[in-house]
Scaffold this active site. Sequence first.
Site, PDB file in Angstrom:
ATOM      1  CG  ASP A 142     -10.142  -0.251   4.612  1.00  0.00           C
ATOM      2  OD1 ASP A 142      -9.932  -0.590   3.432  1.00  0.00           O
ATOM      3  OD2 ASP A 142      -9.451  -0.641   5.575  1.00  0.00           O
ATOM      4  CD  GLN A 179      -3.579  -4.309   6.548  1.00  0.00           C
ATOM      5  OE1 GLN A 179      -3.451  -3.352   5.778  1.00  0.00           O
ATOM      6  NE2 GLN A 179      -4.211  -5.415   6.207  1.00  0.00           N
ATOM      7  CE  LYS A 226      -3.899  -2.271   2.119  1.00  0.00           C
ATOM      8  NZ  LYS A 226      -4.481  -2.780   3.356  1.00  0.00           N
TER       9      LYS A 226
END
Length: 297
Positions: A121, A98, A54
């Site tokens: 997200d 995460q 990422k």
Amino acid sequence: MTEKRIDGKAFAARLRERIGERAGEFAAKAGRQPGLAVVQVGEDPASQVYVRNKHKATVDAGMESFEYKLPADTSQDALLDLVEQLNLDNAVDGILVQLPLPNHLDEQSVIAAIAPDKDVDGFHVVNAGRLATGGEGFVPCTPYGCIMLLKDRLGDLSGKDAVVIGRSNIVGKPMAQLLLNENATVTIAHSRTKDLPDVVRRADIVVAAVGRAEMVKGDWVKPGAVVIDVGINRIERGEGQKAKLVGDVDYAGAEERAAAITPVPGGVGPMTIAVLLRNTLVAAHRREGITLAGDGL
Ligand code: NDP
């Protein structure tokens, strides 16, 4: 003739290129780059790889990447404090924590602490609600990537019979909602579904998000259907050999009948990071009040 194999890797590369161009235009107007903050707690090896990927993709797209690596014993309060600090940081447009978090941390309350307009997200309940009610929010990256691939291949999804196998909050449910928003007729299947092969056989579109290696067999697929395989399953191959990645669909069998199908790897997987960058770009524009023509890119 169009190739049966849907090349998600190539599609994602083109998308990332367009995002890079738009990020440059944004920086010229706003006087700063779009910024994505990624928070990792602990040293889960898979998470480390994702976070590294990422970071690289963010920088490659002309965005600023803020990385926070916290020790595995970080307290809930310390993590929530960091999230709050990032919520208030004007250079940060997107925040990603995460997952999975170490067991002593409560994932739901951490996600709930992220400002919905920085929740790139798309896991916050406010964004799930916006998706369900037609509001402008953020959609989880993997299902959004799947819908982009489907629309690219099929154009209009109106009236198509779609089956989503799996009902998780991060893939199955938002996937079903996105298909519904495209006017498909949607069935959501799960572990209690009866006669799954029959349910799949009726579908023009099959999205498999189960986490079971090659569970969907070729003869379940209706001839001419489009198959999107979200599954990522590692098959160990004995000492000295690299593990093999397979999807939730028996690719060889399904390919014979399908009109189009995503491979694993190289199908849905590469779309997820590309959509994360897309969501960050959109967040940056919204926060600065700058119009982004063609939101979906
Ligand atoms: P979850 O484990 O959260 O959900 C799996 C779903 O599959 C559940 O709804 C479960 O049903 C259903 N299921 C399990 N067994 C069966 C069965 N025998 N028949 C029908 N349905 C079944 O997984 P995720 O949604 O998080 O992920 C699904 C897959 O997608 C995984 O392989 C994951 O690695 C992959 N993935 C890939 C991503 C990418 O970037 N490509 C991103 C995210 C996930 P029930 O609810 O009844 O238990």
